[in-house]
Design an enzyme around this catalytic site. Structure first.
Site, mmCIF file in Angstrom:
data_model
loop_
_atom_site.group_PDB
_atom_site.id
_atom_site.type_symbol
_atom_site.label_atom_id
_atom_site.label_comp_id
_atom_site.label_asym_id
_atom_site.label_seq_id
_atom_site.Cartn_x
_atom_site.Cartn_y
_atom_site.Cartn_z
ATOM 1 N N HIS A 126 0.829 -1.199 0.000
ATOM 2 C CA HIS A 126 0.000 0.000 0.000
ATOM 3 C C HIS A 126 0.873 1.261 0.000
ATOM 4 O O HIS A 126 0.645 2.188 -0.785
ATOM 5 C CB HIS A 126 -0.897 -0.020 1.238
ATOM 6 C CG HIS A 126 -1.729 1.202 1.381
ATOM 7 N ND1 HIS A 126 -2.886 1.371 0.674
ATOM 8 C CD2 HIS A 126 -1.542 2.312 2.117
ATOM 9 C CE1 HIS A 126 -3.385 2.559 0.982
ATOM 10 N NE2 HIS A 126 -2.585 3.131 1.862
ATOM 11 N N THR A 179 8.298 8.261 6.044
ATOM 12 C CA THR A 179 7.854 6.975 5.515
ATOM 13 C C THR A 179 7.017 6.200 6.524
ATOM 14 O O THR A 179 6.419 5.201 6.186
ATOM 15 C CB THR A 179 9.073 6.091 5.201
ATOM 16 O OG1 THR A 179 9.828 5.969 6.408
ATOM 17 C CG2 THR A 179 9.938 6.693 4.120
ATOM 18 N N GLY A 193 10.428 5.473 10.457
ATOM 19 C CA GLY A 193 11.454 6.080 11.309
ATOM 20 C C GLY A 193 11.467 5.524 12.728
ATOM 21 O O GLY A 193 12.502 5.050 13.212
HETATM 22 P P1 ADP Z 1 7.244 9.473 9.790
HETATM 23 O O1 ADP Z 1 8.179 9.078 8.719
HETATM 24 O O2 ADP Z 1 5.825 9.593 9.316
HETATM 25 O O3 ADP Z 1 7.716 10.664 10.577
HETATM 26 P P2 ADP Z 1 7.803 7.903 12.175
HETATM 27 O O4 ADP Z 1 7.843 6.419 12.343
HETATM 28 O O5 ADP Z 1 9.076 8.642 12.408
HETATM 29 O O6 ADP Z 1 7.210 8.190 10.744
HETATM 30 O O7 ADP Z 1 6.688 8.474 13.140
HETATM 31 C C1 ADP Z 1 5.398 7.860 13.134
HETATM 32 C C2 ADP Z 1 4.306 8.884 13.372
HETATM 33 O O8 ADP Z 1 4.348 9.321 14.723
HETATM 34 C C3 ADP Z 1 4.464 10.151 12.542
HETATM 35 O O9 ADP Z 1 3.870 10.012 11.282
HETATM 36 C C4 ADP Z 1 3.711 11.168 13.386
HETATM 37 O O10 ADP Z 1 2.328 11.066 13.128
HETATM 38 C C5 ADP Z 1 3.953 10.687 14.809
HETATM 39 N N1 ADP Z 1 5.049 11.426 15.483
HETATM 40 C C6 ADP Z 1 6.353 11.089 15.538
HETATM 41 N N2 ADP Z 1 7.073 11.964 16.258
HETATM 42 C C7 ADP Z 1 6.198 12.907 16.682
HETATM 43 C C8 ADP Z 1 6.307 14.099 17.498
HETATM 44 N N3 ADP Z 1 7.486 14.500 18.001
HETATM 45 N N4 ADP Z 1 5.167 14.802 17.740
HETATM 46 C C9 ADP Z 1 3.969 14.399 17.245
HETATM 47 N N5 ADP Z 1 3.806 13.294 16.474
HETATM 48 C C10 ADP Z 1 4.884 12.564 16.194
#
Ligand code: ADP
Length: 251
Positions: free
Chosen positions: A44, A214, A217
């Site tokens: 997806h 992505t 992270g």
């Molecule tokens: P992405 O590549 O989307 O940043 P991550 O795995 O790093 O993916 O983070 C997953 C999700 O957690 C993010 O898409 C976001 O919605 C949320 N997130 C991560 N860090 C924070 C933060 N510091 N404050 C608010 N939301 C966060």
């Protein structure tokens, strides 16, 4: 324009690639039922930038201009970084990453990571504050650990407002080293907190192509910390803002 004709061919190839991804994901998921959800998510996630790239190519073909090229490049770069992160994640997940452990000063590593990411923070007029008391040494894979810390810090910069403060706290509690990074952003709804370390999990607002990222992270962060025998935790501050803590055993 011959460049446009050339691009039409690329569009067919991208179409084929899309079909192959799906077939592959479907076949594998019937074999590995416990991995089904992950594979469904992978196909997806890969399909979205691919579909947008196809759209950009379709427009190029119809309009006979190259105005969609930046968009196309952006989507292909995104696919590339997703595949790269996916590879890292799956290697870590399969325990195929040989940790290259060395003893180093964690305070220094944190300071370096902050330094490297200062430009992004400056662009949002954010201050990053490092709080630690003594030099703390650790035996770990410094490259991987730096990647984990950087992923958390970059999220803090990305998901918190301009002119806010990001704090990085390094502490030792008995046999545990704790790196906690807190921001002054919106935090994450309590019921979604547990899920953010899952691969591809993203709070709905972050699911836009403009947000980049992505969704892998934090899954990579969790894998790296687990490989070091540690654990990760996420919590919201009472006054708002997210705190992510990485806890590692002292060794
Ligand atoms: P992405 O590549 O989307 O940043 P991550 O795995 O790093 O993916 O983070 C997953 C999700 O957690 C993010 O898409 C976001 O919605 C949320 N997130 C991560 N860090 C924070 C933060 N510091 N404050 C608010 N939301 C966060």
């Amino acid at each position: 324009d011959s460049r446009v004709t050339h691009l039409s061919k690329r569009k067919d190839e991208l179409g084929q690639l899309g079909i192959s991804f799906n077939t592959m994901a479907e076949r594998i998921s019937t074999l590995l039922t416990n991995q089904q959800r992950l594979l469904r998510d992978i196909s997806h996630e890969l399909r979205s930038p691919l579909a947008r790239a196809q759209l950009a190519l379709g427009l190029t073909e119809r309009q006979q201009t190259l105005t969609q090229m930046p968009r196309l490049k952006q989507e292909l770069d995104r696919l590339d970084s997703m595949l790269d992160e996916l590879l890292t994640f799956s290697k870590l997940d399969a325990g195929q990453y040989q940790l290259d452990k060395q003893r180093f000063d964690l305070t220094e590593l944190l300071a370096e990571i902050i330094d490297v990411n200062q430009v992004e923070a400056d662009a949002k007029q954010q201050s990053i504050v490092l709080k630690t008391t003594t030099p703390i040494t650790i035996s770990a894979d410094s490259r991987l650990l730096a990647r984990a810390i950087e992923n958390v810090l970059r999220n803090a910069i990305k998901y918190s407002p301009v002119q806010s403060i990001i704090s990085c706290l390094l502490q030792q509690h008995g046999q545990v080293l704790d790196i906690t990074i807190c921001d002054q952003g919106a935090g994450i709804a309590q019921e979604q907190l547990h899920a953010i370390f899952e691969p591809f999990y993203r709070v709905s607002d972050s699911r836009t192509p403009e947000a980049g990222g992505t969704g892998l992270g934090l899954a990579i962060v969790a894998q790296i910390i687990r490989q070091h025998g540690g654990k990760v935790n996420a919590s919201n501050l009472d006054k708002g803002g997210l705190c992510i803590s990485l806890q590692l055993p002292v060794n």
